[in-house]
Design a protein around this motif. Structure first.
Motif, PDB file in Angstrom:
ATOM      1  N   ARG A   1      42.899  39.408  36.530  1.00 43.28           N
ATOM      2  CA  ARG A   1      42.948  40.376  37.727  1.00 43.28           C
ATOM      3  C   ARG A   1      41.692  39.774  38.633  1.00 43.28           C
ATOM      4  O   ARG A   1      42.106  39.616  39.879  1.00 43.28           O
ATOM      5  CB  ARG A   1      42.363  41.567  37.505  1.00 43.28           C
ATOM      6  CG  ARG A   1      43.396  42.578  36.954  1.00 43.28           C
ATOM      7  CD  ARG A   1      42.647  44.066  36.701  1.00 43.28           C
ATOM      8  NE  ARG A   1      41.794  43.911  35.777  1.00 43.28           N
ATOM      9  CZ  ARG A   1      41.767  44.323  34.366  1.00 43.28           C
ATOM     10  NH1 ARG A   1      43.026  44.419  33.959  1.00 43.28           N
ATOM     11  NH2 ARG A   1      40.934  44.365  33.449  1.00 43.28           N
TER      12      ARG A   1
ATOM     13  N   PHE B   1      43.752  36.456  40.247  1.00 49.10           N
ATOM     14  CA  PHE B   1      44.831  37.122  41.244  1.00 49.10           C
ATOM     15  C   PHE B   1      43.893  37.652  42.689  1.00 49.10           C
ATOM     16  O   PHE B   1      44.368  37.162  43.677  1.00 49.10           O
ATOM     17  CB  PHE B   1      45.461  38.386  40.888  1.00 49.10           C
ATOM     18  CG  PHE B   1      46.620  38.486  41.513  1.00 49.10           C
ATOM     19  CD1 PHE B   1      47.767  38.042  41.080  1.00 49.10           C
ATOM     20  CD2 PHE B   1      46.674  39.437  42.637  1.00 49.10           C
ATOM     21  CE1 PHE B   1      49.172  38.237  41.887  1.00 49.10           C
ATOM     22  CE2 PHE B   1      47.961  39.671  43.272  1.00 49.10           C
ATOM     23  CZ  PHE B   1      49.000  39.023  42.984  1.00 49.10           C
ATOM     24  N   MET B   2      42.809  38.077  42.407  1.00 44.59           N
ATOM     25  CA  MET B   2      41.920  38.438  43.528  1.00 44.59           C
ATOM     26  C   MET B   2      41.408  37.264  44.315  1.00 44.59           C
ATOM     27  O   MET B   2      41.301  37.360  45.513  1.00 44.59           O
ATOM     28  CB  MET B   2      41.019  39.592  43.330  1.00 44.59           C
ATOM     29  CG  MET B   2      41.652  40.973  42.902  1.00 44.59           C
ATOM     30  SD  MET B   2      42.990  41.268  44.189  1.00 44.59           S
ATOM     31  CE  MET B   2      41.995  41.487  45.517  1.00 44.59           C
TER      32      MET B   2
ATOM     33  N   TYR C   1      44.213  36.035  46.051  1.00 47.56           N
ATOM     34  CA  TYR C   1      44.060  36.751  47.428  1.00 47.56           C
ATOM     35  C   TYR C   1      43.028  36.637  48.813  1.00 47.56           C
ATOM     36  O   TYR C   1      43.511  36.561  49.877  1.00 47.56           O
ATOM     37  CB  TYR C   1      44.164  38.388  47.149  1.00 47.56           C
ATOM     38  CG  TYR C   1      44.401  39.463  48.473  1.00 47.56           C
ATOM     39  CD1 TYR C   1      45.794  39.794  48.763  1.00 47.56           C
ATOM     40  CD2 TYR C   1      43.414  39.678  49.119  1.00 47.56           C
ATOM     41  CE1 TYR C   1      45.681  40.511  49.918  1.00 47.56           C
ATOM     42  CE2 TYR C   1      43.375  40.635  49.999  1.00 47.56           C
ATOM     43  CZ  TYR C   1      44.716  41.073  50.519  1.00 47.56           C
ATOM     44  OH  TYR C   1      44.872  41.808  51.558  1.00 47.56           O
ATOM     45  N   THR C   2      41.759  36.418  48.123  1.00 47.35           N
ATOM     46  CA  THR C   2      40.675  36.231  48.918  1.00 47.35           C
ATOM     47  C   THR C   2      41.102  34.856  49.788  1.00 47.35           C
ATOM     48  O   THR C   2      40.605  34.740  50.833  1.00 47.35           O
ATOM     49  CB  THR C   2      39.432  36.269  48.390  1.00 47.35           C
ATOM     50  OG1 THR C   2      39.365  37.772  47.793  1.00 47.35           O
ATOM     51  CG2 THR C   2      38.390  36.160  49.102  1.00 47.35           C
TER      52      THR C   2
ATOM     53  N   LEU D   1      43.769  33.285  50.534  1.00 46.87           N
ATOM     54  CA  LEU D   1      44.623  33.495  51.361  1.00 46.87           C
ATOM     55  C   LEU D   1      44.379  34.211  52.869  1.00 46.87           C
ATOM     56  O   LEU D   1      44.564  33.879  53.928  1.00 46.87           O
ATOM     57  CB  LEU D   1      46.075  33.990  50.833  1.00 46.87           C
ATOM     58  CG  LEU D   1      46.804  33.246  50.060  1.00 46.87           C
ATOM     59  CD1 LEU D   1      47.822  33.988  49.267  1.00 46.87           C
ATOM     60  CD2 LEU D   1      47.212  31.825  50.359  1.00 46.87           C
ATOM     61  N   ARG D   2      43.449  35.189  52.389  1.00 48.46           N
ATOM     62  CA  ARG D   2      42.991  36.156  53.466  1.00 48.46           C
ATOM     63  C   ARG D   2      41.830  35.353  54.449  1.00 48.46           C
ATOM     64  O   ARG D   2      41.855  35.274  55.574  1.00 48.46           O
ATOM     65  CB  ARG D   2      42.360  37.378  53.036  1.00 48.46           C
ATOM     66  CG  ARG D   2      41.840  38.369  53.901  1.00 48.46           C
ATOM     67  CD  ARG D   2      41.467  39.593  53.005  1.00 48.46           C
ATOM     68  NE  ARG D   2      40.761  40.687  53.986  1.00 48.46           N
ATOM     69  CZ  ARG D   2      39.628  40.728  54.625  1.00 48.46           C
ATOM     70  NH1 ARG D   2      38.845  39.660  54.251  1.00 48.46           N
ATOM     71  NH2 ARG D   2      39.225  41.692  55.381  1.00 48.46           N
TER      72      ARG D   2
ATOM     73  N   PRO E   1      46.986  40.852  55.734  1.00 49.90           N
ATOM     74  CA  PRO E   1      47.444  41.259  54.479  1.00 49.90           C
ATOM     75  C   PRO E   1      48.938  41.452  54.127  1.00 49.90           C
ATOM     76  O   PRO E   1      49.384  41.165  53.152  1.00 49.90           O
ATOM     77  CB  PRO E   1      46.744  42.740  54.515  1.00 49.90           C
ATOM     78  CG  PRO E   1      45.464  42.457  55.363  1.00 49.90           C
ATOM     79  CD  PRO E   1      46.090  41.562  56.230  1.00 49.90           C
TER      80      PRO E   1
ATOM     81  N   ILE F   1      50.308  38.138  53.270  1.00 47.89           N
ATOM     82  CA  ILE F   1      49.721  37.797  52.033  1.00 47.89           C
ATOM     83  C   ILE F   1      50.739  38.428  50.922  1.00 47.89           C
ATOM     84  O   ILE F   1      51.190  37.477  50.120  1.00 47.89           O
ATOM     85  CB  ILE F   1      48.211  38.066  51.973  1.00 47.89           C
ATOM     86  CG1 ILE F   1      47.465  37.178  52.578  1.00 47.89           C
ATOM     87  CG2 ILE F   1      48.133  37.822  50.208  1.00 47.89           C
ATOM     88  CD1 ILE F   1      45.993  37.756  52.655  1.00 47.89           C
ATOM     89  N   VAL F   2      50.899  39.620  51.163  1.00 42.46           N
ATOM     90  CA  VAL F   2      52.065  40.536  50.432  1.00 42.46           C
ATOM     91  C   VAL F   2      53.238  40.035  50.066  1.00 42.46           C
ATOM     92  O   VAL F   2      53.753  39.509  49.274  1.00 42.46           O
ATOM     93  CB  VAL F   2      51.938  42.042  50.502  1.00 42.46           C
ATOM     94  CG1 VAL F   2      52.967  42.520  49.651  1.00 42.46           C
ATOM     95  CG2 VAL F   2      50.482  42.607  50.280  1.00 42.46           C
TER      96      VAL F   2
ATOM     97  N   LEU G   1      53.044  36.497  48.268  1.00 42.63           N
ATOM     98  CA  LEU G   1      52.680  36.657  46.792  1.00 42.63           C
ATOM     99  C   LEU G   1      53.958  37.317  46.089  1.00 42.63           C
ATOM    100  O   LEU G   1      54.309  36.706  44.963  1.00 42.63           O
ATOM    101  CB  LEU G   1      51.650  37.545  46.486  1.00 42.63           C
ATOM    102  CG  LEU G   1      49.970  37.082  46.892  1.00 42.63           C
ATOM    103  CD1 LEU G   1      49.185  38.227  46.767  1.00 42.63           C
ATOM    104  CD2 LEU G   1      49.675  35.778  46.175  1.00 42.63           C
TER     105      LEU G   1
END
Length: 228
Positions: free
Chosen positions: A140, A143-144, A147-148, A150-151, A158, A161-162, A165
């Motif tokens: 987790r 993965f975050m 995400y961070t 890419l953001r 978002p 990004i989704v 992924l």
């Protein structure tokens, strides 16, 4: 032990010459492949030791347990992925790329990671074993962090990004299912799906998973004989 014994004992000589840091990386690389193929539950430290060419007690002495070894394999895979993406983002910003170009380059960098076959599959196995407390926490967090990155660093919205992924997970899923093996299937939808998933990296993926083109031809011929 005499100097002669130290010279002629093949089991001990390599460990005496290789540093702990190098040996650790060798074990993690071997474990990445074993866990990637067999999963956390199916793999054993003995299988990892055999793949690394060392003794099983040495693996346990260095990592303590299979769970800790798996967490470190997952950490290595996540670190490799994040480093690759950060390098692409930095180069893309310097080149003044638009977001579409950056997205394409990130996807290509992700596909290139298949050259180390254990990286992508150990990531997938880490997500699957997310119900295990220690593994889930690492999965987790990693993965975050992705995400961070890419953001905040790539500057993607978002929804983008989704989509990115989700494409990556499809990439992993097709490899895990060995769909690449069916590239020459009579079903035209399979090569179509593979082509649109792996895009310009399809040849690299096929060469890595199946071997060189001549090996692919041999495999295809073998499948044809099997179905006749």
């Amino acid at each position: 032990m005499t100097s002669e014994q130290m010279t002629t004992d093949p089991a001990k000589a390599p460990q005496e010459r290789v540093s702990a840091a190098v040996r650790r990386e060798q074990i993690l690389a071997a474990a990445s492949g074993v866990f990637g193929e067999r999963g956390y539950v199916g793999a054993t430290t003995d299988q990892v030791a055999q793949a690394a060419g060392i003794s099983q007690p040495y693996v346990v002495r260095m990592f303590g347990s299979k769970e800790r070894l798996f967490v470190e394999v997952l950490d290595r895979a996540l670190g490799t992925l994040l480093d690759a993406f950060r390098a692409v983002i930095a180069e893309s910003k310097q080149a003044g790329d638009e977001q579409d170009a950056l997205m394409t380059k990130l996807g290509a960098a992700y596909a290139d990671l298949i050259i180390d076959r254990g990286i992508l599959m150990s990531l997938m196995q880490g997500f699957v074993a997310g119900h295990e407390p220690a593994i889930g926490a690492k999965a987790r967090a990693g993965f975050m962090e992705l995400y961070t990155l890419l953001r905040n660093e790539a500057g993607f919205e978002p929804d983008l990004i989704v989509d990115f992924l989700a494409h990556g997970m499809l990439f992993n899923t097709l490899i895990a299912m060995r769909m690449i093996d069916q590239h020459d299937s009579d079903d035209p939808c399979i090569p179509e799906l593979l082509a649109h998933t792996f895009r310009t990296k399809l040849d690299i993926v096929m060469n890595t998973v199946l071997g060189a083109p001549e090996q692919q031809a041999t495999a295809a011929a073998s499948r044809t004989r099997t179905t006749e």
